[in-house]
Design an enzyme around this catalytic site. Structure first.
Site, PDB file in Angstrom:
ATOM      1  CB  CYS A 525      -0.859   0.045   1.263  1.00 42.25           C
ATOM      2  SG  CYS A 525      -1.932  -1.381   1.416  1.00 42.25           S
ATOM      3  CD  GLU A 614       3.757   6.688 -11.657  1.00 47.67           C
ATOM      4  OE1 GLU A 614       4.626   5.804 -11.695  1.00 47.67           O
ATOM      5  OE2 GLU A 614       3.028   6.877 -10.693  1.00 47.67           O
ATOM      6  CG  HIS A 703      13.740  -3.910  -9.354  1.00 47.99           C
ATOM      7  ND1 HIS A 703      14.402  -3.360 -10.431  1.00 47.99           N
ATOM      8  CD2 HIS A 703      12.884  -2.966  -8.915  1.00 47.99           C
ATOM      9  CE1 HIS A 703      13.935  -2.133 -10.640  1.00 47.99           C
ATOM     10  NE2 HIS A 703      13.027  -1.869  -9.741  1.00 47.99           N
ATOM     11  CB  CYS A 735      16.341   2.203  -9.303  1.00 51.76           C
ATOM     12  SG  CYS A 735      15.155   3.328  -8.535  1.00 51.76           S
TER      13      CYS A 735
END
Ligand code: GLN
Ligand code: ZN
Length: 764
Positions: A525, A614, A703, A735
């Site tokens: 979330c 985005e 990741h 990243c």
């Protein structure tokens, strides 16, 4: 009579019960029965929360993702999980996240881990779904068990249920044909399964079925338009009544197509497409239900009820019983209940509406339409007062900020000289080797950092102790970077909980909820900060930290900032002015920070625009408008510096093909992007587009816990050098490193540095 309904309710729970239940189940804590029970409990509670509505969505609850649920309903699972042990829920989580619960994986050798399904954004929201995987041989087979069980559950509880499913065209459009085959060719196989599903739902007592086709608000080519007509003729079997739900935008050229489909009801997003209401009614058959989404399902603001009634009353007159009212889209994208916010500033709180409150607004509107405004006079008066207070609040309006934005000129966004001139001056000062090495900003968020942060929040350590703990972390990461031999260092972002929240907390015009959680994917979330007023920066936000770090080394220290477009796209923003204007305010605030960093002698400043892409509108025809102001906001932020100051930007993706010229227009001296997972294929665009400035294509997939070896990094860089002149290449990870651990980061970066040295030696 007006019928009220909802398109979908947040499923995570007001206290994120589903998140904690899932994570406990995966770790082997909760049993499967307990998890099922938790799900049933949440459904029951959420149906009670919606009890005032005439029709309540059923089937919108999901243990992970509604698109994956639909894949199960359609009997369409990737071949790699077929034949696995365990029950359906195990395979469900295997597809969702690569593995099921600990206890379910005892067959480690035969059916343990498996590649997780790809995840991507649900339209222009921050919700991520599991992408259906198609190929030319894909078959479907109905499994209605989940929906039938939930319908039965609802019936026992006396819920006026309206099952919700994703329509066949949106389902196909959201999937990926792994072999490049034509997805539409699968439609003849898919339609009989949908027809059988509708029949099964009818048998279980469903009268209406909500069938979601949000791709109708995007540009469709002739084949897809034709497929809509064909599909819905096939589904018009009379078994149930279909409410075709469109949302997230306007129908535009698809409006006539929608109006002509043989469905008994159409839902239109009347927040984004209010001007289409009339045309849809005109073009629809006389008996069709028109459901209007009149409360914004994507923001957290109270609606203007009287303004809504002003345009809605004549529509209601015309439609009579054919009018249904709902939020614009499913409420999945807003927090559950404002009642949870006990600490939120009461003034700001009085302007807000979360999911439960939004449904309350629907009920008030419906009552006003059926019984007259007088019947809801107190509610309307309270709403009017709240809106007036918000409009005139001194905390919302800052004349100085408004004046500064009005005074923006194009000159503000322009560097003094073109890149070539700047690059030469920067090279002379920075004196970097070829293939310079750097990182994207954050270093591991260690246990110590998290402990210090929660102790400070809880009040068990004071601010001085907290700051000292962060300084220690910063000093440690600077030392490690020096030992590694990196060329451009960072301070490591230890003091930042989150790259947007950190800045939001220090800017005027922002508020923070305690429990305003919104599902991002699965159990994850986010709690977007609430941007409610004109944005100003009371004082420098990063200068002390960066100057502390810079003093620890002779190497260049990069200053790290989050850019205005990313701050905007990851916040709940105000609805009383255009996004572009809010973005300009953010740009001025961050610009001031850039200039302060330059003022203390920071020679390299990175402004992250992780979320620029985005924010792109769903329709390509609207991209130019967005990109124009987004790029301009970045330029205003970044370009007020001297030639000698090197501006970097970072983006967490590299699908640039369609926006590369705008990215170039940002005119950052250096851009770092994510490319390692795709073996640099994503750099193909640079073969045709001559990107003018410097680039760091990521060569370390942060990741993954895997450590890339030197040869791998060299190979990736050599691929990059085929497309971009080597003298303009940087060597860096994909990243930030905050989710990794030091024992992974050290060897990975050591390989990165030695790869750069190898490339330099080869080049000379
Ligand atoms: N500077 C940020 C970091 O390293 C960038 C994060 C991001 O792009 N999402 O962590
Ligand atoms: Zn990133």
């Amino acid at each position: 009579m007006v019928t009220t309904h909802n398109l979908g309710f947040p499923r995570i729970g007001a206290r994120r019960e589903l998140k904690f239940g899932l994570e406990s189940y995966w770790k082997g804590g909760a049993t499967r029965a307990q998890l099922q029970q938790l799900g049933a409990g949440l459904r029951a509670r959420h149906w009670r929360d919606q009890a005032a509505l005439d029709l309540v969505p059923v089937g919108d609850f999901s243990f992970y993702d509604q698109v994956l649920d639909m894949s199960f309903t359609l009997g369409h699972l990737p071949a790699r999980v077929s034949g696995f042990h365990g029950d359906m829920l195990d395979n469900y989580f295997r597809i969702a996240r690569g593995r099921s619960a600990v206890g379910a994986e005892e067959h480690g050798s035969c059916c343990g881990g498996v590649a997780a399904g790809e995840m991507t954004k649900w339209f222009d929201t921050n919700y991520h779904y599991i992408v259906p995987e198609f190929d030319v041989g894909t078959q479907f087979k109905l499994d209605a068990s989940r929906l039938l069980a939930q319908l039965a559950e609802a019936r026992v509880q006396g819920v006026a249920a309206k099952p919700v499913i994703i329509g066949p065209l949106t389902y196909l459009a959201l999937g990926k044909a792994k072999d490049g085959s034509d997805k539409l060719a699968l439609l003849p196989r898919l339609l009989p399964v949908y027809a059988a599903l509708l029949a099964a739902l009818a048998t279980e007592g469903a009268d209406w079925v909500q069938i979601d086709e949000p791709i109708l608000v995007t540009e469709l080519d002739a084949a897809w338009q034709e497929a809509f007509t064909h599909a819905y003729q096939g589904l018009n079997t009379g078994a149930v009544k279909l409410l075709l739900a469109t949302y997230f935008g306007q129908l535009q050229e698809n409006l006539q197509l929608v109006a002509a489909l043989p469905v008994q009801g159409v839902h239109l997003d009347a927040i984004n497409a209010r001007h289409e209401v009339e045309a849809l009614i005109q073009a629809s058959p006389a008996e069709r239900v028109i459901s209007l989404g009149v409360v914004n399902g994507r923001n957290i603001w109270k609606s203007n009820l009287e303004a809504t009634l002003d345009w809605l009353e004549p529509v209601a007159q015309k439609l009579g019983e054919r009018l249904w009212l709902a939020p614009s889209c499913a409420l999945l994208h807003v927090p559950v209940d404002l009642e949870s916010e006990t600490k939120l500033d009461t003034e700001i709180r009085s302007w807000l509406a979360f999911a439960v409150q939004k449904l309350g607004e629907i009920s008030v509107l419906a009552k006003a339409l059926t019984q007259g405004r007088a019947a809801v006079a107190p509610e309307l008066a309270a709403n009017r007062a709240a809106l007036a207070a918000r409009r005139t609040s001194a905390r919302v309006n800052n004349p100085a900020v408004q004046a500064a934005v009005a005074a923006i000129t194009p000159a503000l966004g322009r560097r003094q000289n073109p890149f070539a001139v700047r690059a030469a001056k920067q090279a002379a000062i920075l004196n970097l080797p070829r293939f310079p090495t750097t990182t994207i900003g954050s270093f591991p968020q260690t246990r110590e950092i998290r402990l210090a942060r929660s102790a400070f929040k809880a009040g068990t350590i004071n601010e001085t102790a907290y700051r000292e703990a962060m300084w220690r972390e910063i000093a440690h990461s600077v030392r490690e970077q020096e030992k590694l031999g990196l060329d451009v260092l960072v301070h490591g972002e230890a003091e930042r909980n989150d790259m947007v929240e950190y800045f939001g907390e220090q800017l005027y015009g922002y508020a923070f909820s305690q429990a305003g959680w919104v599902q991002s994917y699965g159990s994850r979330c986010v709690k977007p900060p609430i941007l409610f007023g004109d944005i100003s920066r009371p004082k420098p936000m990063t200068v002390e930290w960066i100057s502390y770090a810079a003093a620890l080394t002779d190497k260049p220290m990069k200053g790290m900032l989050t850019g205005p477009v990313t701050i905007l796209n990851w916040s709940f923003v105000r609805d009383d002015q255009p996004r572009s204007l809010t973005c300009s305010q953010l740009a001025l605030a961050i610009r001031a920070e850039v200039q302060d960093l330059e003022g203390i002698g920071v020679r390299i400043i990175q402004i992250d625009e992780a979320a620029l892409r985005e924010g792109l509108p769903l329709r390509k025809s609207q991209w130019q408008d967005y990109l124009a102001w987004a790029v301009e906001s970045f330029r205003i932020t970044a370009n007020g510096v001297r030639d000698e100051t090197q501006i970097h930007t970072h983006m967490c993706y590299s699908e640039f093909n369609d926006i590369i010229s705008e990215i170039a227009e940002m005119d950052a001296d250096v851009i770092t992007i994510e490319t390692s997972r795709s073996d640099m294929e994503l750099l193909d665009v640079f073969e045709t587009f001559n990107y003018p400035n410097q680039i760091g294509p990521g060569v370390y997939d942060i990741h993954s816990p895997n450590i890339p070896d030197e040869a791998h990094i060299v190979a990736l860089m050599q691929k990059a050098a085929e497309r971009i002149p080597p003298e303009r290449l940087w060597v860096n990870p994909d990243c930030g490193l905050k989710t990794r651990q030091w024992h992974e980061v050290i060897p990975a970066l050591a390989n990165l540095v030695s790869a750069a040295r190898f490339l330099r030696a080869k080049a000379t």
